[in-house]
Enzyme design. Sequence first.
Site, mmCIF file in Angstrom:
data_model
loop_
_atom_site.group_PDB
_atom_site.id
_atom_site.type_symbol
_atom_site.label_atom_id
_atom_site.label_comp_id
_atom_site.label_asym_id
_atom_site.label_seq_id
_atom_site.Cartn_x
_atom_site.Cartn_y
_atom_site.Cartn_z
ATOM 1 N N LYS A 9 0.866 -1.200 0.000
ATOM 2 C CA LYS A 9 0.000 0.000 0.000
ATOM 3 C C LYS A 9 0.889 1.232 0.000
ATOM 4 O O LYS A 9 1.648 1.455 0.949
ATOM 5 C CB LYS A 9 -0.913 -0.011 1.229
ATOM 6 C CG LYS A 9 -1.660 1.322 1.452
ATOM 7 C CD LYS A 9 -2.584 1.296 2.685
ATOM 8 C CE LYS A 9 -3.209 2.672 2.953
ATOM 9 N NZ LYS A 9 -4.065 2.715 4.148
ATOM 10 N N ASP A 17 -2.757 10.328 3.108
ATOM 11 C CA ASP A 17 -4.146 9.884 3.279
ATOM 12 C C ASP A 17 -4.911 10.927 4.080
ATOM 13 O O ASP A 17 -4.887 10.926 5.313
ATOM 14 C CB ASP A 17 -4.178 8.524 3.989
ATOM 15 C CG ASP A 17 -5.604 8.011 4.197
ATOM 16 O OD1 ASP A 17 -6.537 8.584 3.588
ATOM 17 O OD2 ASP A 17 -5.767 7.027 4.952
ATOM 18 N N LYS A 51 -10.395 13.042 7.342
ATOM 19 C CA LYS A 51 -9.924 12.740 8.694
ATOM 20 C C LYS A 51 -9.944 14.015 9.538
ATOM 21 O O LYS A 51 -9.812 15.113 8.993
ATOM 22 C CB LYS A 51 -8.471 12.229 8.624
ATOM 23 C CG LYS A 51 -8.330 10.809 8.124
ATOM 24 C CD LYS A 51 -6.880 10.372 8.145
ATOM 25 C CE LYS A 51 -6.708 8.962 7.635
ATOM 26 N NZ LYS A 51 -7.304 7.923 8.489
ATOM 27 N N ASP A 85 1.523 6.645 5.251
ATOM 28 C CA ASP A 85 0.561 5.646 4.788
ATOM 29 C C ASP A 85 1.095 4.852 3.581
ATOM 30 O O ASP A 85 0.364 4.074 2.979
ATOM 31 C CB ASP A 85 -0.763 6.340 4.448
ATOM 32 C CG ASP A 85 -1.966 5.452 4.707
ATOM 33 O OD1 ASP A 85 -1.816 4.443 5.423
ATOM 34 O OD2 ASP A 85 -3.047 5.765 4.173
ATOM 35 N N ASP A 119 -12.210 6.858 3.378
ATOM 36 C CA ASP A 119 -10.981 6.741 4.170
ATOM 37 C C ASP A 119 -10.508 5.280 4.271
ATOM 38 O O ASP A 119 -9.386 5.020 4.703
ATOM 39 C CB ASP A 119 -11.220 7.327 5.571
ATOM 40 C CG ASP A 119 -9.922 7.605 6.317
ATOM 41 O OD1 ASP A 119 -8.854 7.544 5.677
ATOM 42 O OD2 ASP A 119 -9.990 7.875 7.536
ATOM 43 N N GLU A 145 -9.325 3.468 2.050
ATOM 44 C CA GLU A 145 -8.827 3.473 0.664
ATOM 45 C C GLU A 145 -7.727 2.450 0.410
ATOM 46 O O GLU A 145 -7.511 2.028 -0.717
ATOM 47 C CB GLU A 145 -8.319 4.883 0.303
ATOM 48 C CG GLU A 145 -6.884 5.211 0.731
ATOM 49 C CD GLU A 145 -6.638 5.164 2.227
ATOM 50 O OE1 GLU A 145 -7.610 5.282 2.984
ATOM 51 O OE2 GLU A 145 -5.481 4.985 2.643
ATOM 52 N N ARG A 173 -7.488 -0.676 1.218
ATOM 53 C CA ARG A 173 -7.988 -1.969 0.724
ATOM 54 C C ARG A 173 -8.409 -1.853 -0.735
ATOM 55 O O ARG A 173 -8.401 -2.851 -1.462
ATOM 56 C CB ARG A 173 -9.118 -2.466 1.638
ATOM 57 C CG ARG A 173 -10.310 -1.560 1.730
ATOM 58 C CD ARG A 173 -11.158 -1.830 2.970
ATOM 59 N NE ARG A 173 -10.542 -1.311 4.193
ATOM 60 C CZ ARG A 173 -11.064 -1.423 5.409
ATOM 61 N NH1 ARG A 173 -12.226 -2.038 5.576
ATOM 62 N NH2 ARG A 173 -10.452 -0.924 6.460
HETATM 63 N N1 BES Z 1 -4.303 4.916 6.705
HETATM 64 C C1 BES Z 1 -5.398 4.619 7.523
HETATM 65 C C2 BES Z 1 -5.058 3.687 8.678
HETATM 66 C C3 BES Z 1 -4.046 4.189 9.681
HETATM 67 C C4 BES Z 1 -4.465 4.655 10.909
HETATM 68 C C5 BES Z 1 -2.708 4.125 9.416
HETATM 69 C C6 BES Z 1 -3.535 5.080 11.833
HETATM 70 C C7 BES Z 1 -1.781 4.547 10.345
HETATM 71 C C8 BES Z 1 -2.203 5.025 11.556
HETATM 72 C C9 BES Z 1 -6.497 3.944 6.720
HETATM 73 O O1 BES Z 1 -6.571 4.294 5.395
HETATM 74 C C10 BES Z 1 -7.790 4.340 7.351
HETATM 75 O O2 BES Z 1 -8.080 5.488 7.388
HETATM 76 N N2 BES Z 1 -8.538 3.354 7.844
HETATM 77 C C11 BES Z 1 -9.768 3.602 8.499
HETATM 78 C C12 BES Z 1 -10.728 2.516 8.090
HETATM 79 C C13 BES Z 1 -12.140 2.778 8.499
HETATM 80 C C14 BES Z 1 -12.700 3.946 7.747
HETATM 81 C C15 BES Z 1 -12.942 1.535 8.230
HETATM 82 C C16 BES Z 1 -9.542 3.619 10.002
HETATM 83 O O3 BES Z 1 -8.698 2.865 10.481
HETATM 84 O O4 BES Z 1 -10.188 4.395 10.681
HETATM 85 ZN ZN ZN Z 2 -4.756 4.882 4.529
HETATM 86 ZN ZN ZN Z 3 -7.677 6.050 5.030
#
Ligand code: BES
Ligand code: ZN
Ligand code: ZN
Length: 502
Positions: free
Chosen positions: A269, A274, A281, A292, A351, A353, A355
Amino acid sequence: MNTDCIQKAPASIAAELLVVFAVNKADKKDSVAAPVIELLHGDGAVKSAVAAITRAGEFAAASCETLLIHNPAGLAAKRLLVVGLAKATANELRKAAGVGIRFAKPRKIREVVLLLPDAPEFDSKMAGRAIAEGALLGNFDSDSYKSDPVDRSVAAATLITGSDGASDAAKAGWLEGIAVAEAQNFARTLVNEPGNKLTPTILGERAAAMAKSAGLQCEVYSSEKLHALKMGAFWSVTQGSVEPPALIVLTYQPENWKPGGPVLGLVGKGITFDSGGLSLKPADSMEKMKYDMAGAAAMLGAMQAVAALKPDVKVISVICSAENMPSGTAQKPGDVQIAMSGKTIEVLNTDAEGRLVLADGLTYAKQLGATHLVDAATLTGAVGIALGTVNGGAFANDDETYSKFVKGLEISGEKFWRLPLEDDYKDQIKSSIADIMNVGKTRYGGAINGAMFLKEFAEETPWIHLDIAAVAWSDEQKAWLASGPTGVAVRSILEWVRSYSG
Ligand code: BES
Ligand code: ZN
Ligand code: ZN
């Protein structure tokens, strides 16, 4: 950092800093027992230089504990540093070597000489490798954008081996450890870059430059290729950004390779920033989202190490890099995307993204011939809720493939904890209007929901998913490692690859 490995009598080394290692062999259950310091070196001169001080009982040789002796009696070195190990293991030795280097850095000591342990617990090759890794990883700091020109890095590290037959093995380990640590530091350098300095295009350029010097095949594609391959999931993430995406493909093919054996696919990834997209966010800590792309960096580091160590197995890496931004062209919550595999995805949260880009990355790696897959991604905050910042999350659809990965952890010293991936969780990502949706119905088991989504794209191919969101960046510095990018997973993926060799 200059590195060298030589055979020399420790007493004659006129070093700025000579680092030696010790363990406490006292009965741990006996809380009032005096420390029993056991130096992990048989050399008489070093032993007697240390003996008087350790006899005083002030130094317990606990893990990472240090004892500095100026002008040690009977030694040519200016300073002698004894570093404690909790146990005589390669993992502790790696840390202790890092402690030695990080002890030197702020004291402006530019040359460090480390003594290879000759205690029976250590295999010379493994010890040589562990010390090299610890030293090079310890020398890394994430201050590359400071205008202060003072270079606080150690300029030279030398390993001293004894005069017995073990020294060839130690040197081989030392050279291997240097290659591995350089690859991990390459990953850390990329992860450290801010989003404005490392766009998907620049990540592609960095990957190509690494591939060129390492001798790997490399192709970097952009928007046109995504359209040609019908990568609707990957495209949906990049469509909101003015920065074009990068689809990076690296290939390592051993000499005399013949088709038929396993082909390993390393999928990363690579979200260079992000923001969350339209599901924006919160401002608090959003700056962290420059890292990210740590999954991509881990794969690039692993490929650099593979190129250096030349295992006898073909390896392909597919990196999906994009920026996730809100804009008039960004995808909207509720949009339905058609992935490269043909599966339809209802995007409920822009968010989630990672996956989406990985879905198409996994499909493409399979199309390129991968028979076994591993992906690494900063995929979910939820993995940190589940496991904290000690273990990364691991998932697998195949026990045999995963057992090879677990074996590699013993060598890499990295920590991953396997989480479930049973079909009972599948309900969470069922969509009413498309095949699947990109978030779970509830927030429970968020890391598992992300993995279940990816499983739909790995399909029947043996696959491991590493969620490194909570371990790719360390807010705290350790005695052996700077705060910031950790370069996690480079070493474990390398060992997994090597487990298919020969
Ligand atoms: N890049 C984030 C995950 C992340 C969180 C990486 C903290 C490093 C530190 C990912 O893209 C994300 O935002 N995931 C969401 C998923 C949710 C919307 C289902 C999350 O973890 O809140
Ligand atoms: Zn991300
Ligand atoms: Zn994200």
